[in-house]
Design a protein around this motif. Structure first.
Motif, short mmCIF file in Angstrom:
data_model
loop_
_atom_site.label_atom_id
_atom_site.label_comp_id
_atom_site.label_asym_id
_atom_site.label_seq_id
_atom_site.Cartn_x
_atom_site.Cartn_y
_atom_site.Cartn_z
N GLY A 154 -28.10 -14.47 -7.39
CA GLY A 154 -27.12 -13.38 -7.43
C GLY A 154 -27.17 -12.52 -6.18
O GLY A 154 -26.12 -12.17 -5.62
N ARG A 155 -28.37 -12.19 -5.72
CA ARG A 155 -28.49 -11.36 -4.51
C ARG A 155 -27.97 -12.11 -3.28
O ARG A 155 -27.31 -11.51 -2.42
CB ARG A 155 -29.94 -10.94 -4.31
N ALA A 156 -28.27 -13.40 -3.20
CA ALA A 156 -27.82 -14.18 -2.04
C ALA A 156 -26.30 -14.25 -2.00
O ALA A 156 -25.69 -14.11 -0.92
CB ALA A 156 -28.42 -15.59 -2.10
N ILE A 157 -25.67 -14.47 -3.14
CA ILE A 157 -24.21 -14.54 -3.17
C ILE A 157 -23.61 -13.18 -2.85
O ILE A 157 -22.63 -13.08 -2.09
CB ILE A 157 -23.73 -15.04 -4.56
N ALA A 158 -24.19 -12.11 -3.39
CA ALA A 158 -23.68 -10.76 -3.11
C ALA A 158 -23.76 -10.44 -1.62
O ALA A 158 -22.81 -9.89 -1.04
CB ALA A 158 -24.46 -9.73 -3.92
N ARG A 159 -24.88 -10.78 -0.99
CA ARG A 159 -25.03 -10.52 0.45
C ARG A 159 -23.99 -11.30 1.25
O ARG A 159 -23.37 -10.77 2.18
CB ARG A 159 -26.44 -10.91 0.92
N TRP A 160 -23.81 -12.56 0.89
CA TRP A 160 -22.86 -13.42 1.60
C TRP A 160 -21.42 -12.91 1.43
O TRP A 160 -20.65 -12.87 2.39
CB TRP A 160 -23.02 -14.84 1.07
N LEU A 161 -21.07 -12.52 0.21
CA LEU A 161 -19.74 -11.97 -0.02
C LEU A 161 -19.50 -10.73 0.84
O LEU A 161 -18.44 -10.58 1.47
CB LEU A 161 -19.58 -11.60 -1.50
N ASN A 162 -20.48 -9.84 0.87
CA ASN A 162 -20.34 -8.63 1.66
C ASN A 162 -20.26 -8.92 3.15
O ASN A 162 -19.47 -8.31 3.88
CB ASN A 162 -21.51 -7.68 1.37
N ALA A 163 -21.08 -9.87 3.61
CA ALA A 163 -21.10 -10.19 5.03
C ALA A 163 -19.76 -10.70 5.53
O ALA A 163 -19.39 -10.50 6.70
CB ALA A 163 -22.19 -11.23 5.32
N HIS A 164 -19.01 -11.34 4.65
CA HIS A 164 -17.71 -11.91 5.04
C HIS A 164 -16.53 -11.09 4.52
O HIS A 164 -15.38 -11.53 4.62
CB HIS A 164 -17.60 -13.35 4.54
N GLY A 165 -16.79 -9.89 4.03
CA GLY A 165 -15.72 -9.02 3.57
C GLY A 165 -14.96 -9.56 2.38
O GLY A 165 -13.79 -9.22 2.18
N LEU A 166 -15.63 -10.36 1.56
CA LEU A 166 -14.94 -11.02 0.45
C LEU A 166 -14.91 -10.20 -0.83
O LEU A 166 -14.32 -10.63 -1.83
CB LEU A 166 -15.58 -12.38 0.18
N THR A 167 -15.54 -9.04 -0.82
CA THR A 167 -15.51 -8.19 -2.01
C THR A 167 -14.57 -7.01 -1.83
O THR A 167 -14.40 -6.22 -2.74
CB THR A 167 -16.92 -7.65 -2.33
N SER A 168 -13.96 -6.89 -0.67
CA SER A 168 -13.06 -5.76 -0.42
C SER A 168 -11.63 -6.16 -0.76
O SER A 168 -11.31 -7.33 -0.93
CB SER A 168 -13.13 -5.34 1.05
N ASN A 169 -10.77 -5.19 -0.85
CA ASN A 169 -9.35 -5.45 -1.08
C ASN A 169 -8.58 -5.50 0.24
O ASN A 169 -7.36 -5.50 0.24
CB ASN A 169 -8.74 -4.36 -1.97
#
Length: 307
Positions: free
Chosen positions: A274-289
């Motif tokens: 879960g932490r690895a996926i969360a970091r990766w999502l954030n690093a690529h701006g995939l959790t923003s709108n």
């Protein structure tokens, strides 16, 4: 859990979080969305997490079909359409990873990123399979033997969470996996999966689909990809040789090691995953709108104009 009607049946799914791109978690055999229960909380605060039960599995419907790869993909396609999911991040384990890659290769404009663990990255030869796994799959694919082991003895459910993990699950966590399969007939999807394992060129239709998504993996440099790896278990599908192959053949790939685990790694290492996926999502701006979503819409529009 929510339910949506698809084709002649229904698919049940777990949903949590809000905002950002939808992150779709796809399980494999013999699990269900229950596999992700301790992973999705790590991203639910910054994204919309969706985890369906594949058709014939978990709480989803059990229509009278063969449960081949094409069947699974068809019902999963219908689920994506029913929820109107246009821009997505995919996370796939085991056969869920293969279905995620297959969907991505057929819907490239709708994929913003893909994370994979313990899945089928390419067609295999017998020699590439871990010896314990090879022996099991040979038994499952033997007429009569497979039916006895999987349909009558329910061996998949009764052994997966002891031998396929480093820390055996307690009955409280095994029961949600066992409950959907009270009869031999209800276990047909569990037997269909090992008989589709792409080994030595067979079955040809599954090998063809994997070959197609391998081409997408190599050519999609604009889509970030994450491969999560593990160690300390003889049941792992992705070892050093497969990791090396992935680095050479998958564009825009990042590899992150998540520690010791068995094949059903989300049971052994949910927090690390879960932490690895969360970091990766954030690093690529995939959790923003913002940029990720707008880039996705622009790509869909561009492909629609080209069609």
């Amino acid at each position: 859990m929510a339910t949506v009607n698809v084709i002649d049946s229904h698919i049940t799914y777990a949903e949590s979080g809000e905002g950002g791109l939808p992150v779709v978690f796809l399980h494999g055999n013999p699990t269900s969305s229950h596999l992700w229960r301790n992973v999705t909380p790590h991203i639910a605060g910054q994204a919309r997490a969706l985890a369906p039960d594949l058709i014939g599995m978990g709480a989803s419907g059990k229509p009278d079909i063969d449960y081949g790869f094409a069947d699974q993909a068809r019902y999963l396609d219908a689920w994506f359409e029913a929820l109107e999911l246009r821009d997505v991040v995919l996370v796939g384990h085991d056969w869920g990873g293969a279905l995620a890659l297959d969907w991505a290769a057929r819907h490239p404009a709708r994929v913003r990123g893909i994370a994979l663990l313990e899945t089928m990255l390419k067609p295999l030869s017998s020699e590439e399979m871990p010896p314990p796994a090879r022996a099991r799959f040979e038994a499952f694919r033997t007429p009569g033997v497979g039916e006895r082991l999987v349909l009558e003895e329910n061996v998949f459910i009764e052994t997966a969470f002891k031998g396929g993990v480093l820390t055996p699950l307690g009955e409280e966590d095994v029961e949600p996996y066992r409950a959907p399969y009270p009869t031999p007939r209800s276990r047909r999807p569990l037997l269909a999966w090992p008989r589709m394992m792409p080994i030595d060129g067979e079955p040809a239709d599954v090998v063809a689909r994997i070959t197609d998504y391998d081409s997408w993996l190599a050519d999609s440099a604009d889509v970030p990809k994450l491969l999560l790896t593990f160690d300390s278990s003889p049941t792992l599908l992705i070892g050093e040789d497969m990791i090396a192959w992935s680095r050479e053949n998958i564009a825009a790939l990042e590899v992150e090691h998540c520690g010791p685990a068995g094949h059903h790694a989300p049971e052994d290492q949910p927090d690390a995953i879960g932490r690895a996926i969360a970091r990766w999502l954030n690093a690529h701006g995939l959790t923003s709108n913002g940029a990720g979503r707008e880039q996705g819409r622009a790509r869909v529009a561009q492909e629609s104009q080209s069609a």
